[in-house]
Scaffold this motif. Structure first.
Motif, short mmCIF file in Angstrom:
data_model
loop_
_atom_site.label_atom_id
_atom_site.label_comp_id
_atom_site.label_asym_id
_atom_site.label_seq_id
_atom_site.Cartn_x
_atom_site.Cartn_y
_atom_site.Cartn_z
N SER A 1 0.81 11.92 -9.92
CA SER A 1 -0.20 12.94 -9.61
C SER A 1 0.21 13.76 -8.39
O SER A 1 -0.13 14.93 -8.29
N VAL A 2 0.94 13.14 -7.47
CA VAL A 2 1.43 13.92 -6.33
C VAL A 2 2.45 14.95 -6.80
O VAL A 2 2.42 16.12 -6.39
N TRP B 1 4.57 11.42 -1.52
CA TRP B 1 5.20 12.75 -1.42
C TRP B 1 6.63 12.61 -0.91
O TRP B 1 7.56 13.26 -1.41
N LEU C 1 0.09 7.34 -8.97
CA LEU C 1 -0.13 8.15 -7.76
C LEU C 1 1.05 9.10 -7.54
O LEU C 1 0.87 10.28 -7.27
N ALA D 1 0.72 17.76 -8.42
CA ALA D 1 -0.05 18.63 -7.53
C ALA D 1 0.82 19.37 -6.53
O ALA D 1 0.29 20.15 -5.73
N ASP E 1 0.34 5.55 0.04
CA ASP E 1 -0.61 6.66 0.02
C ASP E 1 0.09 7.95 -0.37
O ASP E 1 1.29 7.95 -0.67
N THR E 2 -0.67 9.05 -0.40
CA THR E 2 -0.08 10.30 -0.91
C THR E 2 1.05 10.79 -0.04
O THR E 2 2.02 11.35 -0.54
N ALA E 3 0.93 10.59 1.29
CA ALA E 3 2.00 11.06 2.18
C ALA E 3 3.30 10.35 1.83
O ALA E 3 4.36 10.98 1.73
N ARG F 1 0.85 -1.19 0.00
CA ARG F 1 0.00 0.00 0.00
C ARG F 1 0.88 1.24 0.00
O ARG F 1 1.93 1.28 0.63
#
Lengths: 255, 364
Positions: B82-83, B57, B79, B86, B52-54, B50
């Motif tokens: 896209s991070v 980043w 992902l 953004a 996630d965005t954190a 898994r």
């Protein structure tokens, strides 16, 4: 990929003698955007609040990510709550905190996360929700309606939840802002693999984002299906809803 | 707080210059890695279940610092992209003003705000007087029902609290005065002490303070909530003048009722004093009445009650002004309400001081 992240079975909600839902069934599948529509007062927001546990159901079960919401307590409930995010209608931002601090609030529960990392992550979420850098230091009172909703979404996404509940995300926005918000929701769903439970009145949003639509009427989910299937339902209210004078504009756009 | 990061497992193994991560790399497990992004040249990530965005980043920062990321699935790569897309671009930091400027600017701003406030209070006073003149010329425009309603709200409803407070002040004065004056054998002067201090100052001042707290907040809250819901704008579009409809009846009701409340406070205070002197010093009510009438000039009562309409006007104007300043949000309603109460009480005390000087100069 047809695993259900939310399973509502036989749900009955009532306030005093007023029955809002009766034997209501609803599923949300992983990775889909489900639009929940219905006339005013049919309990769309009540359903949302029941699923996240703000209202106790009179009967029936609500299972989120395989766990019964009403049976959980303490740490199990807390860890389930970290796996969903809720965006309320007007953002429900904490008025004493700036936008960035609002987004940091859920992150404060992460142990040992360094403050500067937390701040950078909050700034990232604010940016992902489509807000400019200058919004970080603004207070909710200084934001327009659309910016409040975006900030509310940024806070809902703070811990990368698996499910996001959105209550009327495009209500009160102008068409350009509403369209941008629709694209934002789809973009975030694709990027973060979210499952989205979206309560709305906006037919354009239904056309633009929703994989499936659930129609609430007569105290239950009357019908679910894709937008195309909805157009063929011959229940009078559903027909009126999707074929009324306001429904034509998006149809024309598609043809 | 429960430690929810226990639900998340991340294994970190380092070999040579590579870092092998497996398990769930999320915001919950991010603190297990050092904040320094320059920790390894190569990240072996195929074991991640898994991301996630954190975490993405964090990896994006490592990549920017020159590290190579290996073994990401296509979805995780998306992902990460896209991070990166953004990533917020900070605005140029605002130029920090000079020390003296930072020190002086707020003082100047406060000064200007205070002057603007005084100007606005004068403006609202003028608007009230203009509305009053209009009501005299066209009595049919005057809202009599609203006026009577506000007389009841600000006057009649305040009688119990004002009377009780004043009675107790009389009791306290009599008791404290008796203790001090007894040392000189001048107990009987307690009557003069009570009469002059209550009639001249305390009765009306404390009544005005209570009314300022009670009514200024109510005025701000009622007008402010109408302002918040755009009712006042709606009134203007319907050709109704808010000065006539809202401000005039409220302020006039206060101007009429505050002197009456002051009179009630005077009477209650004297009764309280009389009761206490009777019990404490044995001065009978008849004696109290005699001393009161012979030794206390009626000028004291006039000097006290003459202040009441002025206090009422200022309290009403400050309350209505604060109500009209309320913005669209509930916070400003709360802020303005407390500002109105503080300003009204402060203004009453300042005016009372000015009145004292004035009366001393004219010899009243």
């Amino acid at each position: 990929m047809t695993e259900n992240v939310i399973e509502v079975r036989g749900l009955t909600t009532r306030f005093g003698s007023h029955v809002v839902h009766e034997a209501l069934d609803l599923d949300l599948r992983r990775g889909e955007i489900l639009g929940v529509v219905g006339g005013s007062g049919t309990g769309k927001s009540v359903l949302l609040r029941t699923i996240v546990g703000l209202i106790r159901p009179a009967k029936g079960s609500v299972r989120v990510l395989g766990q019964d919401v009403s049976a959980l307590s303490g740490q199990a409930r807390e860890s389930l709550e970290r796996r969903w995010g809720v965006m309320f209608q007007d953002g429900a931002l904490f008025s004493a905190l700036s936008v960035q601090e609002n987004v940091e609030v859920p992150m404060r529960s992460v142990p040992n996360l360094a403050p500067d990392q937390r701040q950078s992550l909050a700034q990232l979420k604010v940016s992902m929700a489509g807000l400019p850098w200058s919004a970080n230091d603004k207070y909710p009172a200084e934001l327009s309606g659309g910016m409040k909703k975006r900030a509310g979404l940024a806070r809902a996404l703070a811990l990368d939840p698996e499910i996001v509940f959105l209550d009327e995300p495009t209500a009160g926005l102008d068409p350009i802002g509403a369209d941008a918000f629709d694209r934002l929701i789809v973009g975030l769903r694709d990027a973060l693999n979210l499952s989205v439970f979206l309560v709305t009145h906006d037919l354009d949003t239904l056309h633009a984002c929703c994989d499936r639509v659930a129609v609430l009427a007569e105290r239950k989910v009357l019908t679910t299906g894709t937008m195309a299937e909805m157009l063929d339902v011959d229940h009078p209210w559903v027909h009126e809803y999707f074929h009324g004078p306001r429904a034509r504009a998006p149809d024309k756009g598609k043809e | 707080m429960n430690d929810l990061s226990k639900d998340h497992e991340l294994t970190v193994e380092s070999a040579d210059d590579a870092l092998r991560l497996s398990g769930e790399f999320t915001i919950w497990t991010l603190p297990r890695l050092p904040a320094d992004t320059n920790i390894a040249h190569r990240f072996e990530l195929s074991g991640l279940t898994r991301l996630d965005t954190a975490a993405a980043w964090y990896l994006a920062q490592c990549q920017a610092a020159g590290a190579v990321l290996q073994g990401l699935t296509p979805e995780q790569g998306k992902l990460l992209d896209s991070v990166i897309a953004a990533s917020p671009i900070p605005d140029d930091p605002a130029i920090r003003p000079h020390f003296w400027q930072r020190l002086l600017e707020p003082i100047g701003q406060r000064m200007v705000r205070a002057l603007v406030f005084l100007r606005e209070i004068a403006e609202y006073l003028g608007r009230f007087l203009a509305a009053l003149a209009r009501a005299i010329r066209h009595p049919s425009d005057f809202r009599l029902t609203s006026f009577v309603h506000h007389c009841q709200e600000t006057g009649l409803r305040a009688v119990p609290i004002v009377a009780l407070m004043s009675f107790l002040i009389g009791v306290v004065l009599a008791f404290q005065g008796a203790v001090q004056l007894r040392q000189f054998g001048a107990e009987v002067f307690v009557v003069d002490l009570i009469a002059i201090s209550i009639l001249r100052e305390l009765g009306i001042l404390l009544t005005a303070i209570i009314v300022a707290g009670r009514t200024a907040s109510a005025l701000t809250a009622s007008i402010g909530s109408m302002k918040m819901r755009e009712e006042i704008d709606a009134m203007r579009t319907l050709g109704m003048d808010p000065d006539m409809v809202l401000i005039l009846p409220r302020v006039l009701a206060l101007v009429v009722t505050l002197p009456i409340l002051g009179l009630i406070a005077n009477v209650a205070g004297l009764i309280g004093g009389a009761v206490m002197t009777w019990f404490e010093l044995g001065i009978s009510p008849a004696m109290f009445r005699y001393r009161l009438i012979t030794e206390t000039s009626v000028e004291n009562v006039i000097a006290g009650l003459a202040k009441a309409p002025v206090f009422a006007l200022v309290i009403g104007i400050i309350g209505c002004h604060a109500g009209m300043k309320v913005g669209k949000d509930a916070e400003s309603l709360g802020a303005q309400t407390s500002t109105a109460v503080v300003n009204a009480i402060f203004a009453v005390i300042v005016l009372d001081a000015l009145f004292s000087i004035f009366f001393a100069e004219v010899g009243l």
